[in-house]
Write an enzyme that holds these catalytic residues in place. Sequence first.
Site, PDB file in Angstrom:
ATOM      1  N   HIS A  56       0.821  -1.202   0.000  1.00 56.98           N
ATOM      2  CA  HIS A  56       0.000   0.000   0.000  1.00 56.98           C
ATOM      3  C   HIS A  56       0.862   1.262   0.000  1.00 56.98           C
ATOM      4  CE1 HIS A  56      -2.937  -2.693   2.444  1.00 56.98           C
ATOM      5  NE2 HIS A  56      -3.034  -2.945   1.152  1.00 56.98           N
ATOM      6  N   LYS A  63       5.974   6.293   7.353  1.00 55.25           N
ATOM      7  CA  LYS A  63       5.513   5.384   8.405  1.00 55.25           C
ATOM      8  C   LYS A  63       6.697   4.960   9.268  1.00 55.25           C
ATOM      9  CE  LYS A  63       1.940   3.263   5.525  1.00 55.25           C
ATOM     10  NZ  LYS A  63       1.488   2.020   4.877  1.00 55.25           N
ATOM     11  N   TYR A  91       1.993   1.270  14.147  1.00 52.83           N
ATOM     12  CA  TYR A  91       2.766   2.180  13.311  1.00 52.83           C
ATOM     13  C   TYR A  91       2.221   3.592  13.367  1.00 52.83           C
ATOM     14  CZ  TYR A  91      -0.602   0.588   9.705  1.00 52.83           C
ATOM     15  OH  TYR A  91      -1.735   0.240   9.007  1.00 52.83           O
ATOM     16  N   ASP A 114      -6.322  -6.664  -1.629  1.00 51.78           N
ATOM     17  CA  ASP A 114      -4.914  -6.935  -1.914  1.00 51.78           C
ATOM     18  C   ASP A 114      -4.755  -8.021  -2.981  1.00 51.78           C
ATOM     19  OD1 ASP A 114      -4.190  -5.005  -0.094  1.00 51.78           O
ATOM     20  OD2 ASP A 114      -3.631  -6.417   1.479  1.00 51.78           O
TER      21      ASP A 114
END
Length: 185
Positions: free
Chosen positions: A62, A72, A132, A168
């Site tokens: 992603h 991130k 995260y 996905d």
Amino acid sequence: MLFHPTELDGAFLIEPELRGDQRGFFARIFCEREFSAHGLVTEYVQANNSLTATPGTLRGLHYQLPPNAETKLVRCVRGSLWDCIVDLRPHSPTHGKWFGAELSADNRLMMYVPHGFAHGFLTLSADAEALYLVDQFYAPESERIVRWDDPRFAIEWPRRPVSLSEKDAGAPDFDPGYHWPESIA
């Protein structure tokens, strides 16, 4: 903290330095001064937590397009996962290259994922939990997905996934037609 540059321009594995005794340990996982000294993002607007029950589950790859491109900071807080990043920035010296590393509750490593990278992970244990931080708010209109086995990148996953989300599983190959702004590229 120890900042280990990866083979990808601007991406790091970050290792907390444990200070301990018979009671246990203490470690910093973020310090604005240390991140800033390495030229890394220091302001995060969102913290995300995911739990994946089944080993062999793949989430990703992603990314978000500008102006919502995300940096991130990823850590596995329970179990283990194999974290993977792909440099999509066309003017980067590592464009099209990937890097992967095991993140686990035991090794406490963190992956720093700069703007312009796709990100995903494959769980190596049951009940793998990731935490995260991101520096941009989630923007569904800017979200993009790259197929986990896109031959352009030839990622060497540690095992074949046994589970993917419908989204996905239906991800396309990377579209090289998008050109990142120079500020990200």
